[in-house]
Enzyme design. Sequence first.
Site, PDB file in Angstrom:
ATOM      1  N   ASN A 150      51.469  25.264  89.593  1.00 46.40           N
ATOM      2  CA  ASN A 150      50.484  24.607  88.713  1.00 46.40           C
ATOM      3  C   ASN A 150      50.929  24.380  87.207  1.00 46.40           C
ATOM      4  O   ASN A 150      50.641  23.504  86.386  1.00 46.40           O
ATOM      5  CB  ASN A 150      49.304  25.455  88.875  1.00 46.40           C
ATOM      6  N   GLU A 248      51.868  38.396  89.463  1.00 47.02           N
ATOM      7  CA  GLU A 248      50.719  37.417  88.859  1.00 47.02           C
ATOM      8  C   GLU A 248      50.034  36.785  89.792  1.00 47.02           C
ATOM      9  O   GLU A 248      50.592  35.933  90.243  1.00 47.02           O
ATOM     10  CB  GLU A 248      51.146  36.678  87.583  1.00 47.02           C
ATOM     11  N   CYS A 282      45.477  29.313  86.545  1.00 46.30           N
ATOM     12  CA  CYS A 282      44.995  30.784  87.320  1.00 46.30           C
ATOM     13  C   CYS A 282      43.836  31.114  86.190  1.00 46.30           C
ATOM     14  O   CYS A 282      43.013  32.064  86.520  1.00 46.30           O
ATOM     15  CB  CYS A 282      45.984  31.586  87.259  1.00 46.30           C
ATOM     16  N   GLU A 461      53.038  40.921  82.309  1.00 48.32           N
ATOM     17  CA  GLU A 461      54.049  40.051  81.489  1.00 48.32           C
ATOM     18  C   GLU A 461      53.685  40.159  80.075  1.00 48.32           C
ATOM     19  O   GLU A 461      52.705  40.548  79.578  1.00 48.32           O
ATOM     20  CB  GLU A 461      54.201  38.733  82.281  1.00 48.32           C
TER      21      GLU A 461
HETATM   22  P1  NDP Z   1      52.211  30.285  96.579  1.00 49.48           P
HETATM   23  O1  NDP Z   1      51.775  31.750  96.653  1.00 49.48           O
HETATM   24  O2  NDP Z   1      51.880  29.543  97.548  1.00 49.48           O
HETATM   25  O3  NDP Z   1      53.728  30.152  95.984  1.00 49.48           O
HETATM   26  C1  NDP Z   1      54.217  30.900  95.021  1.00 49.48           C
HETATM   27  C2  NDP Z   1      55.495  30.737  94.986  1.00 49.48           C
HETATM   28  O4  NDP Z   1      56.082  31.679  96.038  1.00 49.48           O
HETATM   29  C3  NDP Z   1      56.417  29.328  95.578  1.00 49.48           C
HETATM   30  O5  NDP Z   1      57.533  28.954  94.808  1.00 49.48           O
HETATM   31  C4  NDP Z   1      56.251  29.588  96.881  1.00 49.48           C
HETATM   32  O6  NDP Z   1      57.363  28.615  97.569  1.00 49.48           O
HETATM   33  C5  NDP Z   1      56.868  30.994  96.973  1.00 49.48           C
HETATM   34  N1  NDP Z   1      56.911  31.559  98.338  1.00 49.48           N
HETATM   35  C6  NDP Z   1      55.784  31.248  99.478  1.00 49.48           C
HETATM   36  N2  NDP Z   1      56.043  32.115 100.241  1.00 49.48           N
HETATM   37  C7  NDP Z   1      56.894  33.012  99.892  1.00 49.48           C
HETATM   38  C8  NDP Z   1      57.351  34.310 100.670  1.00 49.48           C
HETATM   39  N3  NDP Z   1      57.012  34.614 101.597  1.00 49.48           N
HETATM   40  N4  NDP Z   1      58.438  34.833  99.935  1.00 49.48           N
HETATM   41  C9  NDP Z   1      58.825  34.609  98.672  1.00 49.48           C
HETATM   42  N5  NDP Z   1      58.259  33.572  97.899  1.00 49.48           N
HETATM   43  C10 NDP Z   1      57.289  32.697  98.843  1.00 49.48           C
HETATM   44  O7  NDP Z   1      51.330  29.952  95.230  1.00 49.48           O
HETATM   45  P2  NDP Z   1      50.984  28.404  94.659  1.00 49.48           P
HETATM   46  O8  NDP Z   1      52.363  27.893  94.219  1.00 49.48           O
HETATM   47  O9  NDP Z   1      50.091  27.736  95.593  1.00 49.48           O
HETATM   48  O10 NDP Z   1      50.237  28.748  93.437  1.00 49.48           O
HETATM   49  C11 NDP Z   1      48.902  28.881  93.264  1.00 49.48           C
HETATM   50  C12 NDP Z   1      48.715  30.384  93.136  1.00 49.48           C
HETATM   51  O11 NDP Z   1      49.413  30.867  92.169  1.00 49.48           O
HETATM   52  C13 NDP Z   1      46.897  30.319  92.783  1.00 49.48           C
HETATM   53  O12 NDP Z   1      46.608  31.533  93.582  1.00 49.48           O
HETATM   54  C14 NDP Z   1      47.069  30.809  91.287  1.00 49.48           C
HETATM   55  O13 NDP Z   1      45.941  31.783  90.960  1.00 49.48           O
HETATM   56  C15 NDP Z   1      48.336  31.561  91.378  1.00 49.48           C
HETATM   57  N6  NDP Z   1      48.756  31.827  89.951  1.00 49.48           N
HETATM   58  C16 NDP Z   1      48.567  32.765  89.105  1.00 49.48           C
HETATM   59  C17 NDP Z   1      48.998  33.076  87.741  1.00 49.48           C
HETATM   60  C18 NDP Z   1      48.766  34.288  87.167  1.00 49.48           C
HETATM   61  O14 NDP Z   1      49.420  34.462  86.113  1.00 49.48           O
HETATM   62  N7  NDP Z   1      48.170  35.205  87.846  1.00 49.48           N
HETATM   63  C19 NDP Z   1      49.293  31.954  87.065  1.00 49.48           C
HETATM   64  C20 NDP Z   1      49.329  30.773  87.853  1.00 49.48           C
HETATM   65  C21 NDP Z   1      49.025  30.466  89.151  1.00 49.48           C
HETATM   66  P3  NDP Z   1      56.803  27.204  97.931  1.00 49.48           P
HETATM   67  O15 NDP Z   1      55.635  26.694  97.426  1.00 49.48           O
HETATM   68  O16 NDP Z   1      58.253  26.298  97.732  1.00 49.48           O
HETATM   69  O17 NDP Z   1      56.747  27.402  99.530  1.00 49.48           O
END
Ligand code: NDP
Length: 480
Positions: A150, A248, A282, A461
């Site tokens: 995002n 996070e 988020c 963080e």
């Molecule tokens: P995901 O959890 O799908 O993915 C986040 C990252 O983790 C990506 O790089 C993804 O790879 C990777 N990933 C997926 N599966 C695994 C695994 N089994 N082991 C290790 N890494 C893995 O989240 P999104 O990318 O869909 O992001 C949206 C989410 O992030 C929302 O829920 C949002 O609320 C949260 N978010 C939280 C924030 C905070 O500060 N609290 C800030 C911004 C977003 P790939 O996509 O390449 O498969």
Amino acid sequence: MQKIQNFINGSLVPPEGVAYLNNTNPATGQVYSLIPDSDHRDIELAINAADAAFPVWANTPVAERADILLNFAKLILENLDALAEAESVDNGKPVALAKSVDIPRAADNFKFFAHAIVNFSSEAHPTETRAINYTLRTPLGVVACISPWNLPLYLFTWKIAPALAAGNCVVGKPSEVTPMTAFLLSELAQQAGIPKGVLNIVHGTGPKIGSALTCHEKISAISFTGGTLTGAEIARTAAPLFKKLSLELGGKNPNIIFADCNYDEMLATTLRSSFSNQGQICLCGSRIFIEKSLYSKFKNDFVEAANKLVVGDPQSENSNLGAIVSEAHLHKIQSYIQLAREEGGTILTGGNRVNLDGQCKDGWFMEPTVIDGLPPSCRTNQEEIFGPVVTLIPFENEKEVLKQANSTKYGLSATIWTENLTRAHRMANKIQAGIIWVNCWMLRDLRTPFGGTKSSGVGREGGLEALRFFTEPKNVCVKL
Ligand code: NDP
């Protein structure tokens, strides 16, 4: 077609398996570049390079490490327009937003931690006249930084900057959905003068390389931002291996509006906190609680303002909302709008996919959507949608709204709108969230702790919290 490469041991290299995935521009629906479909072999190479670089980097004088981070900041600003354009194409966000928020913040992340590390210190505890204790803080070794789609460069650099500043070597995995600016950063890394192996960036899918990274014996800490389910899976992997973990995760943030608020400022900010980045931040306030006496005025004004927002080509400076990041995510948002209907909600405005003309005719766009008539306990009001969708919920009094605000499994952030300072402090104290905004939203000071409670995450963080996370404290007790 452009082929993104991994950045391992100071070089841009193809994946060992020579396999690639499509990278799509969400505004056009067209594949516009290829991304490495890396596997455990690429992760192994990156971790070994980082491990070999660690002893020298950990002992590099802090001022030299800080200078390299400042070089990154300078290079990012010199390339601001190109990076903003790339972020907009890759993610679908309006280019104006990338130019004013995402890319400047990526530079600020490096600048901030360059300054923070030279001012970082640890504690000393004199034990009367008997002894002196002091705490050494040493880097951890090789750490994993995994980021979502995002705010791609903004969140990726928010992790790697403190990790590098503290003397760790990094293997970073950006989201497979938005890899481009991390790739461009690896090109800048070569100019910034970072030694070989200190920063490695491996592209590919979470299940394949994300999990290979998190279970690797040489990874001593994982900093992860993403969905709550993925966070839980990473925690399951990392806990028995005793890795340090910062998570996070998702949110379902309450935006609480009392009738005595500064109305105009609240309305303008609530529009931003609802729909910025197509609601894919988020911290967006997706549940808007409004004091009953203000409800109908707010509802009319807010819907009117939402109707004026322009959903359009992210490349146009006139677009307020760009494209949704992927087709799959668009379908997820649409399924929640359908759910809201089934749960008895009224769609006050929006609810539909937007079909544009020209180069964006196959893109994934969505109307800003406002829903009311749903109880706080229904799924629409409990689950994270992560799109341009908000619900309006009237409340009678402070006690009631506090209960409702705290009723989800999440606890990331909350916003309170009131001119009554005593009430603001009282509410801030009782809301279950890691970040509270009073009469503002997304007003960030990088020194403050950032993160959530409950299912929104573990750890913090930002500022010294990040430097503490990326270092190991060791107490030394010297008898006097
Ligand atoms: P995901 O959890 O799908 O993915 C986040 C990252 O983790 C990506 O790089 C993804 O790879 C990777 N990933 C997926 N599966 C695994 C695994 N089994 N082991 C290790 N890494 C893995 O989240 P999104 O990318 O869909 O992001 C949206 C989410 O992030 C929302 O829920 C949002 O609320 C949260 N978010 C939280 C924030 C905070 O500060 N609290 C800030 C911004 C977003 P790939 O996509 O390449 O498969």
